[in-house]
Design a protein around this motif. Sequence first.
Motif, PDB file in Angstrom:
ATOM      1  N   UNK A 138     -47.867  -2.539  10.564  1.00 20.15           N
ATOM      2  CA  UNK A 138     -48.280  -2.444   9.166  1.00 20.15           C
ATOM      3  C   UNK A 138     -49.672  -1.832   9.078  1.00 20.15           C
ATOM      4  N   UNK A 139     -49.954  -1.032   8.045  1.00 17.07           N
ATOM      5  CA  UNK A 139     -51.302  -0.486   7.874  1.00 17.07           C
ATOM      6  C   UNK A 139     -52.314  -1.530   7.428  1.00 17.07           C
ATOM      7  N   UNK A 140     -51.835  -2.605   6.788  1.00 14.95           N
ATOM      8  CA  UNK A 140     -52.700  -3.696   6.348  1.00 14.95           C
ATOM      9  C   UNK A 140     -52.266  -4.975   7.041  1.00 14.95           C
ATOM     10  N   UNK A 141     -53.207  -5.616   7.738  1.00 12.45           N
ATOM     11  CA  UNK A 141     -52.908  -6.854   8.453  1.00 12.45           C
ATOM     12  C   UNK A 141     -53.898  -7.928   8.011  1.00 12.45           C
ATOM     13  N   UNK A 142     -53.382  -9.110   7.732  1.00  8.95           N
ATOM     14  CA  UNK A 142     -54.218 -10.219   7.272  1.00  8.95           C
ATOM     15  C   UNK A 142     -54.000 -11.431   8.173  1.00  8.95           C
ATOM     16  N   UNK A 143     -55.097 -11.909   8.771  1.00  5.22           N
ATOM     17  CA  UNK A 143     -55.041 -13.054   9.688  1.00  5.22           C
ATOM     18  C   UNK A 143     -55.412 -14.313   8.914  1.00  5.22           C
ATOM     19  N   UNK A 144     -54.480 -15.259   8.852  1.00  2.00           N
ATOM     20  CA  UNK A 144     -54.671 -16.493   8.090  1.00  2.00           C
ATOM     21  C   UNK A 144     -54.183 -17.674   8.926  1.00  2.00           C
ATOM     22  N   UNK A 145     -54.637 -17.700  10.195  1.00  2.00           N
ATOM     23  CA  UNK A 145     -54.088 -18.652  11.166  1.00  2.00           C
ATOM     24  C   UNK A 145     -54.753 -20.019  11.158  1.00  2.00           C
ATOM     25  N   UNK A 146     -55.829 -20.197  10.400  1.00  2.00           N
ATOM     26  CA  UNK A 146     -56.411 -21.513  10.221  1.00  2.00           C
ATOM     27  C   UNK A 146     -57.077 -22.098  11.461  1.00  2.00           C
ATOM     28  N   UNK A 147     -57.135 -23.425  11.487  1.00  2.43           N
ATOM     29  CA  UNK A 147     -57.837 -24.150  12.542  1.00  2.43           C
ATOM     30  C   UNK A 147     -56.991 -25.314  13.030  1.00  2.43           C
ATOM     31  N   UNK A 148     -57.479 -25.980  14.077  1.00  2.98           N
ATOM     32  CA  UNK A 148     -56.842 -27.179  14.612  1.00  2.98           C
ATOM     33  C   UNK A 148     -57.942 -28.160  15.006  1.00  2.98           C
TER      34      UNK A 148
END
Length: 464
Positions: A138-148
């Motif tokens: 994808x040309x646009x990538x969004x990282x929203x993987x949070x925390x632990x």
Amino acid sequence: MPISCDVLIIGSGQAGNPLATAFADAGRRVVLVEENLLGGSCINYGCTPTKTMLASAERAHHIRTAADFGVQAGEAQVNMAAIVARKDAVIQEMRDGIRKNLEQQHKGITVLNGHAAFTEPHVVRVALAGGKEQTVTAPLVFINTGTRPNIPEIDGLSKDIYLTTNDILNIKEVPEHLIILGGGYIGLEFSQMFRRFGSRVTVVESGAELLEHEDDDVCRSMQELIEAEGVEFVLNARAHRVSCNDEGAITVSVHTRAGERRLRGTHLLVATGRRPNTDAIDLEKVGIKTDEQGYIQVNSRLETSVRGVYALGDVHGGPQFTHISYDDFRVIRDNLLLGKRRSAKQRPLPYVVFTEPQLGRIGLSESQAQEKKIPYRVATMPVQYIGRARQTAQTAGFFKVLVDNKDQIIGAAILCEQGGEIMSMLQLAMAGKLPYTTLQDTVFAHPTWAEALNNMFAKLEKPK
């Protein structure tokens, strides 16, 4: 076959989900990858489950104190299995709503269940739950993987001994003696919760005060309120060893200023902060920069060091609150979809500690105003002076509001029943740039908590 889409979102959190629907409604093809449960930490491990269980603890407290109001209710019987089942039902309903919203109510969204890792700046390989792999570009990538949960390095602290803040949400028994490592807002909420369920509770905090970012008077008052319910605090204490005997009794050895202490309990909760989920998605392969703790570095538009790749929510560091994650979505939406200029810097930071009474905070604390050398006046008022407080016997806490030389409210700490709601009223006044005199002269309904704002500023004075 590889999937080519317009937008790739890694993580179904409070920023990723609305972003997926916004791009889909704009006609973009969206792939959302979630490794665990839809909804992210807020719904599954954070706000929703803790506040749902806090509501059960509050009911138990009401039963125990009913006689003070002339009501004979008998002994409160706490059924942890039923409390957890109610929590699970609330969460499942929300998860189902999210899945329906993503997969049925908005066209153009594909949800993949699996673990994503970068192979190129705009390419990820997804290890699917069924064992297969899927490549997505994808040309646009969004990282929203949070925390632990972050687990400190303490001698003897093995996984079979302690509970994380995720684990304790599923406990089916009331701990006889719960030891909590960490005196931040998470530790405080759990301490009051389990004390009201019937546990003996001891909180171990390495700092000299609870809630490290608050003024001294706020910290002292919060500690006194929770101590009054029977919670023990051990401050200036560094845990250095944990052990568990054959009967399951846990011993936590701590260094304090008064010497060595050994705390013995039946359960140990580690509530010492969180760490970002960035160590297993191969950011280094594609040049996405992180700080020393692993949080992704972003600019004011939330873009990473790689063009077209963004990070949203807790994974980029800073205040870790659901409402900040949701505002990250608005930053991206406005900048990329609506043609507006919106920054993630210098935005207001309201938050609430959901103890009873609540602590609602907005703007500058008094110590922060002093550090910034901002001239201010301060007004404080004990809650016991409020009519509504006397009627409901919720007289603990106080209001504290800071005002600058232009009569603008610049910060507030509201420690009282409905403290979060009162703080939000002050935030609205700040957003509208209303002088404090507007609140002082507003006709509020009687008898309400809001009515206290009429009298709040009567003793506005310069700091001593």
